[in-house]
Every structure is written in structure tokens, then in C-alpha cells.
Enzyme design. Structure first.
Site, PDB file in Angstrom:
ATOM      1  N   SER A   1       0.835  -1.202   0.000  1.00 29.47           N
ATOM      2  CA  SER A   1       0.000   0.000   0.000  1.00 29.47           C
ATOM      3  C   SER A   1       0.874   1.258   0.000  1.00 29.47           C
ATOM      4  CB  SER A   1      -0.964  -0.046   1.190  1.00 29.47           C
ATOM      5  OG  SER A   1      -1.964   0.930   1.090  1.00 29.47           O
TER       6      SER A   1
ATOM      7  N   ASP B   1      -9.764  -5.088  -4.356  1.00 27.35           N
ATOM      8  CA  ASP B   1      -9.145  -4.142  -3.427  1.00 27.35           C
ATOM      9  C   ASP B   1      -9.975  -2.857  -3.379  1.00 27.35           C
ATOM     10  OD1 ASP B   1      -7.525  -2.276  -2.097  1.00 27.35           O
ATOM     11  OD2 ASP B   1      -5.691  -3.241  -2.798  1.00 27.35           O
TER      12      ASP B   1
ATOM     13  N   HIS C   1      -7.733  -5.711   0.347  1.00 26.63           N
ATOM     14  CA  HIS C   1      -6.549  -4.860   0.377  1.00 26.63           C
ATOM     15  C   HIS C   1      -5.379  -5.453   1.161  1.00 26.63           C
ATOM     16  CE1 HIS C   1      -4.214  -1.207   0.164  1.00 26.63           C
ATOM     17  NE2 HIS C   1      -4.190  -1.071   1.469  1.00 26.63           N
TER      18      HIS C   1
END
Length: 404
Positions: free
Chosen positions: A246, A333, A372
């Protein structure tokens, strides 16, 4: 009969007495009337009560009919005013946008002692503290391969540092925003990687967890560079891989670009749920949905990010990276859209800097529900990171054999 004539004085006295009696009666009546009015005001009783009660009832009825509408209108006006005020507030105070990107003040789980990784089930992990700059101290976890967990019991920091020189490969993990190095999904990934024979070194950037200092893109990148150099000084010829997740992918590409420029690249770069750059990610983030079509969106929301010195330009960095690259991204995601990861892969694959290196993109179908931060659950992950033996380094050529 003879009419009786009374003396004038007697008649005058009677008249005076009569007048006095009349005046007293009038005063008494006036006084009684005043007391009655006062009592009516205090007790609400009297002849005027029916009309007053009717008026009050009518007002209450009107209040009941108008009350909900007026309250709803006030709520709508307040929400609308707040909706309009927020963009101006962010524009005037760019630091707000920086805090929303880093979210370092969100510590989840909160009630854990980062000095004791064993409380999170990591009984083969040591906690360190390193000092990348004079006024900055960062907390580090070093998890050794699972096969050594018995030998690790009761060992000190020096033993763990020496273990980096073993024949097991090393992964430097750079986590995303919010939380700490002790986040649940992060801990689960350490366990998976450790079971596959890796050393895992991770840390909290300055301003996160129990690390001191103030967050910034430059500072986060410098912290990562310091930890990488610390690892290389102890690992000998063991391969070192960098894994970013991320927001950590932005730190990872910043770091690897710098390493490649000084001709000390890592053995591979792994990006999990990456974006192209922070502006495109901010525009695609679910929090921006309500403002995405707001007039001047870029000026209000994206320009303050840039003015705060935050870029995390993965799309630009990959053009200057020369090492194997693996991108992992789940189709479902909700935080970093899948198309941003795919776009980054297309940019990297077309870059001349990767002419001599493998670039792989591994998608995870939305039916798997990895979203995610749950790619670590994939049973294919060991094969994606497959290595030929318990003491040999991973073979990047195996990345294309994931079957996904």
C-alpha cells in the site's frame, strides 16, 4: 303631620360618613380586583383561560406540524455548510491532508506492547531500536526463519543480528499507513514468510508506533534506507528483498530507486497493492467519492498534498529501477483500485530499465476475497515465492508459475 327638620350639622356628618363608607367600599373592591388579577396571572385561572388555552393549543399544533420540517431543514443546512467548508479548510491547512494520508495517529491494535512481539505469537522475533538521525529513533522487529524458533528462545539482540549472515534470504517489509508493525494482517504475513525460510525485518517509520519523530515522505524513505544498510552490513552475501504494501510501496520504490542510482540494488522488489502516484490514489480512494465531482477538486484536495511535499511517485520511480519486480494485487481491493496496480505494471514493463530483469504481475480474483490486505492467505503465495530448497534463495523465475 309636621315635617321634622334635622340640623345642618347632623346632615353633613351623615353625608361625610356615607361618602367615607362609599370610598372604603370602592377601595376594597379595587384591592380585591387587583388581588384577583394577580391570582389569575399566577394560577392561570379566570375568565380569560379558555381563550388562552385555545391559543396555546393552536400554537402547539402548529409547532408539531412545522417542527420536524424545520429540524430537518436545519440539519440539511448544517450538513451542506460542513460539506462546503471542508474543502476550504483543507486548502487553508494542508497539514490535514498529510495526516489523512499517513494516519500514523491511528494505532490498531492499541493495547499491545511493541517491545514484546511474542505477545503477538512471534516467539522467534527480537525487538530492536535504531537511530537513523540524531533526534529520531525507530522500532524494529526481526523475525528469523521458523526452523530456528527453538534455537532463538532466550537469545539476545546480538544473536539475532549474527543470524542475518546465515544462508537464509531476508525480506525488508515496509508497511502501509495507519497501525504499527504489530498490525494483525502484518503479523500474519511475517509468519507466512518466516515459515517459507525468510528472515523478516520490519519497522515503524518515524512518527508511527513507538518510533519518534514527525512523518514525512523524505523521512520515511531515509528510515528505510538506514534499515536496509543496517541489514546489508550484517547479511554478507545473502539476498535481500524489499516488500512494500500500500503506502509502503511508495517508500519501497523511493528506496530502490536510490539504491539503483548508487549501484547497490536489492535482489528483488515486491509491491503488494501498489498505486501509480499519491495524487491518483487520493482521487481513487473511497473517501474521495463524495467530493470527486466537486468543482476544483484537484485544487482543493490534491494540490495541498503536493504542496506538503508528498508525491510517492511509483510510476516515475519504476523507470529508474533495475532489479526483478513482482506486483501482487487483488481485483476486489477497495482501497487501492486494481487498475492502478495494473497501470503501474504496464509502465514498468515498458521501461528500458527492466530490459534485463523480470517483471511480473500476479492478480488475485475477486472471488477469493483478499481485498486490500489479505493476500497472505493465498495458498499460492508459497509457490509465487518458491525456492528450491530450505536453505537456498528464492528463484524469481518461479514467479510466472503461480497459475493465477
Amino acid at each position: 303631620m309636621r315635617k321634622r327638620t334635622e340640623p345642618a350639622t347632623l346632615e353633613h356628618e351623615r353625608y361625610a360618613a356615607s361618602d367615607s363608607s362609599s370610598s372604603g367600599s370602592a377601595a376594597a373592591a379595587l384591592d380585591a380586583d387587583c388581588r384577583l388579577k394577580q391570582n389569575l396571572r399566577l394560577a392561570g385561572k379566570g375568565p380569560g383561560e379558555p381563550r388562552c388555552a385555545a391559543d396555546a393549543g393552536m400554537k402547539r399544533a402548529l409547532g408539531r406540524r412545522k417542527g420536524p420540517w424545520f429540524r430537518l431543514r436545519r440539519i440539511i443546512l448544517c450538513v451542506l455548510g460542513l460539506y462546503i467548508a471542508i474543502p476550504f479548510l483543507i486548502k487553508l491547512c494542508p497539514g490535514i491532508q498529510a495526516k489523512l494520508i499517513f494516519l500514523n495517529f491511528v494505532r490498531v491494535p492499541y493495547f499491545i506492547d511493541l517491545k514484546k512481539p511474542q505477545d503477538q505469537g512471534l516467539n522467534h522475533t527480537c525487538n530492536y531500536y535504531l537511530q537513523p538521525e540524531e533526534d529520531v529513533t525507530i522500532g524494529v522487529w526481526h523475525t528469523i526463519p521458523t526452523v530456528w524458533w527453538k534455537n532463538a528462545q532466550g537469545k539476545d539482540q546480538m544473536w539475532y543480528e549474527d543470524a542475518l549472515a546465515s544462508s537464509h534470504p531476508i525480506i525488508l517489509y515496509l508497511h502501509g499507513n495507519a497501525g504499527t508493525r504489530g498490525g494483525d494482517h502484518r503479523v500474519e504475513l511475517y509468519k507466512v514468510l518466516s515459515s517459507l525460510g525468510y528472515h523478516v525485518v520490519t519497522f515503524d517509520y518515524r512518527g508511527w508506533g513507538d518510533s519518534t519523530g514527525t512523518p514525512s515522505e523524505r523521512g520515511m524513505t531515509y528510515d528505510a534506507l538506514h534499515v536496509f544498510d543496517w541489514i546489508k552490513a550484517r547479511s554478507g552475501d545473502n539476498p535481500v528483498y524489499i516488500w512494500g504494501h500500500s503506502l509502503g510501496t511508495g517508500v519501497a520504490t523511493n528506496l530502490v530507486r536510490r539504491l539503483c542510482e548508487r549501484e547497490t540494488p536489492p535482489d528483488a522488489l515486491i509491491l503488494e497493492s501498489p498505486f501509480t502516484n499519491i495524487r491518483e490514489e487520493a482521487k481513487s480512494h473511497p473517501f474521495s467519492v463524495i467530493y470527486r465531482y466537486f468543482p476544483g477538486f484537484d485544487w482543493f484536495f490534491l494540490d495541498p498534498i503536493t504542496s506538503s511535499g508528498i508525491k510517492f511517485a511509483n510510476d516515475e520511480n519504476v523507470k529508474h529501477i533495475s532489479c526483478p519486480l513482482l506486483i501482487l494485487h487483488a481485483e476486489d481491493d477497495p482501497v487501492v483500485p486494481f487498475q492502478l496496480g495494473k497501470k503501474l505494471y504496464n509502465i514498468a514493463a515498458a521501461s528500458r530499465s527492466f530490459r534485463d530483469f523480470k517483471v511480473q504481475f500476479i492478480p488475485f480474483h475477486s472471488d477469493l476475497g483478499y481485498r486490500h490486505k489479505y493476500i497472505y492467505k493465498s495458498p499460492e503465495l508459497p509457490r509465487i515465492l518458491s525456492h528450491q530448497g530450505p536453505d537456498s534463495s528464492p528463484d524469481p523465475s518461479m514467479w510466472s508459475q503461480s497459475g493465477l
